[in-house]
Design a protein around this motif. Sequence first.
Motif, short mmCIF file in Angstrom:
data_model
loop_
_atom_site.label_atom_id
_atom_site.label_comp_id
_atom_site.label_asym_id
_atom_site.label_seq_id
_atom_site.Cartn_x
_atom_site.Cartn_y
_atom_site.Cartn_z
N MET A 10 0.83 -1.21 0.00
CA MET A 10 0.00 0.00 0.00
C MET A 10 0.87 1.26 0.00
O MET A 10 0.57 2.22 -0.72
CB MET A 10 -0.94 -0.03 1.20
N VAL A 11 1.93 1.26 0.78
CA VAL A 11 2.87 2.39 0.80
C VAL A 11 3.52 2.54 -0.57
O VAL A 11 3.65 3.66 -1.08
CB VAL A 11 3.95 2.19 1.90
N ASP A 12 3.92 1.42 -1.17
CA ASP A 12 4.55 1.45 -2.48
C ASP A 12 3.65 2.13 -3.50
O ASP A 12 4.11 2.95 -4.30
CB ASP A 12 4.90 0.03 -2.92
N TYR A 13 2.36 1.82 -3.45
CA TYR A 13 1.42 2.47 -4.37
C TYR A 13 1.42 3.99 -4.13
O TYR A 13 1.50 4.77 -5.08
CB TYR A 13 0.00 1.91 -4.24
N ILE A 14 1.31 4.41 -2.88
CA ILE A 14 1.29 5.84 -2.57
C ILE A 14 2.57 6.52 -3.05
O ILE A 14 2.52 7.58 -3.69
CB ILE A 14 1.08 6.08 -1.05
N MET A 15 3.71 5.91 -2.78
CA MET A 15 4.99 6.51 -3.14
C MET A 15 5.15 6.67 -4.66
O MET A 15 5.79 7.60 -5.13
CB MET A 15 6.15 5.69 -2.59
N LYS A 16 4.56 5.76 -5.41
CA LYS A 16 4.71 5.79 -6.87
C LYS A 16 3.62 6.58 -7.60
O LYS A 16 3.83 7.02 -8.71
CB LYS A 16 4.74 4.37 -7.41
N HIS A 17 2.44 6.75 -6.97
CA HIS A 17 1.31 7.32 -7.69
C HIS A 17 0.65 8.54 -7.06
O HIS A 17 -0.23 9.13 -7.70
CB HIS A 17 0.23 6.24 -7.87
N CYS A 18 1.00 8.92 -5.86
CA CYS A 18 0.27 9.99 -5.15
C CYS A 18 1.17 11.19 -4.88
O CYS A 18 2.10 11.11 -4.07
CB CYS A 18 -0.30 9.46 -3.83
N LEU A 19 0.88 12.29 -5.53
CA LEU A 19 1.68 13.50 -5.34
C LEU A 19 1.43 14.18 -4.01
O LEU A 19 2.26 14.95 -3.54
CB LEU A 19 1.42 14.48 -6.49
N TRP A 20 0.29 13.88 -3.36
CA TRP A 20 -0.03 14.57 -2.11
C TRP A 20 0.95 14.26 -0.99
O TRP A 20 1.02 14.99 -0.02
CB TRP A 20 -1.45 14.27 -1.66
N GLN A 21 1.77 13.25 -1.13
CA GLN A 21 2.74 12.92 -0.08
C GLN A 21 3.88 13.94 0.00
O GLN A 21 4.66 13.91 0.94
CB GLN A 21 3.32 11.53 -0.33
N PHE A 22 3.97 14.85 -0.96
CA PHE A 22 5.13 15.74 -1.06
C PHE A 22 4.91 17.15 -0.53
O PHE A 22 5.63 18.06 -0.91
CB PHE A 22 5.60 15.81 -2.52
N HIS A 23 3.94 17.36 0.35
CA HIS A 23 3.80 18.69 0.95
C HIS A 23 5.12 19.09 1.60
O HIS A 23 5.89 18.25 2.05
CB HIS A 23 2.70 18.70 2.02
N SER A 24 5.38 20.38 1.66
CA SER A 24 6.70 20.85 2.07
C SER A 24 6.86 21.09 3.56
O SER A 24 7.96 21.41 4.00
CB SER A 24 7.02 22.14 1.31
N ARG A 25 5.82 20.95 4.35
CA ARG A 25 5.95 21.15 5.80
C ARG A 25 5.39 19.94 6.53
O ARG A 25 4.41 19.31 6.10
CB ARG A 25 5.22 22.43 6.22
N ASN A 26 5.98 19.63 7.68
CA ASN A 26 5.55 18.44 8.41
C ASN A 26 4.10 18.52 8.87
O ASN A 26 3.37 17.54 8.81
CB ASN A 26 6.49 18.11 9.56
N TRP A 27 3.63 19.71 9.28
CA TRP A 27 2.24 19.80 9.74
C TRP A 27 1.26 19.61 8.59
O TRP A 27 0.17 19.06 8.78
CB TRP A 27 1.99 21.11 10.49
N ASP A 28 1.64 20.02 7.36
CA ASP A 28 0.80 19.75 6.19
C ASP A 28 0.71 18.25 5.94
O ASP A 28 -0.35 17.72 5.64
CB ASP A 28 1.37 20.42 4.93
N ARG A 29 1.84 17.59 6.04
CA ARG A 29 1.87 16.15 5.82
C ARG A 29 1.07 15.41 6.88
O ARG A 29 0.37 14.45 6.57
CB ARG A 29 3.31 15.64 5.78
N GLU A 30 1.17 15.85 8.13
CA GLU A 30 0.39 15.20 9.20
C GLU A 30 -1.10 15.32 8.93
O GLU A 30 -1.84 14.34 9.04
CB GLU A 30 0.72 15.84 10.55
#
Length: 114
Positions: A10-30
């Motif tokens: 499931m992580v592999d899919y997110i890492m390869k297909h989902c751009l939302w994982q790349f927010h630039s601040r930790n609180w955005d990512r949380e």
Amino acid sequence: MTQDEQVELMVDYIMKHCLWQFHSRNWDREKQNAGILGKTRQLLCDESVELGTPADRCYWVDAVVLADAYRTRFAWLQAMSHEAITTLMTALHQRLDYLTITGSLNAELTDKRY
């Protein structure tokens, strides 16, 4: 297949297909990880999804795409109970938070001037 193996797929899919994982601040990512993965869990468990705020609707759109991809790619999800899916999604959330936030070497995530 173990839960850890399922989580990694499931992580592999997110890492390869989902751009939302790349927010630039930790609180955005949380916030996004909690919002998107929480709504994905609700969709996979056939629960109603709260759409009251613009953020809710934004997370819901990504969650719909992710839930559809998971259903298509991972047939073993169909055989899981809602409780098992909840446990799996919790493990996925923890792993993704580690990879994208707490374990990340990206210094920009915590730069106060950024």
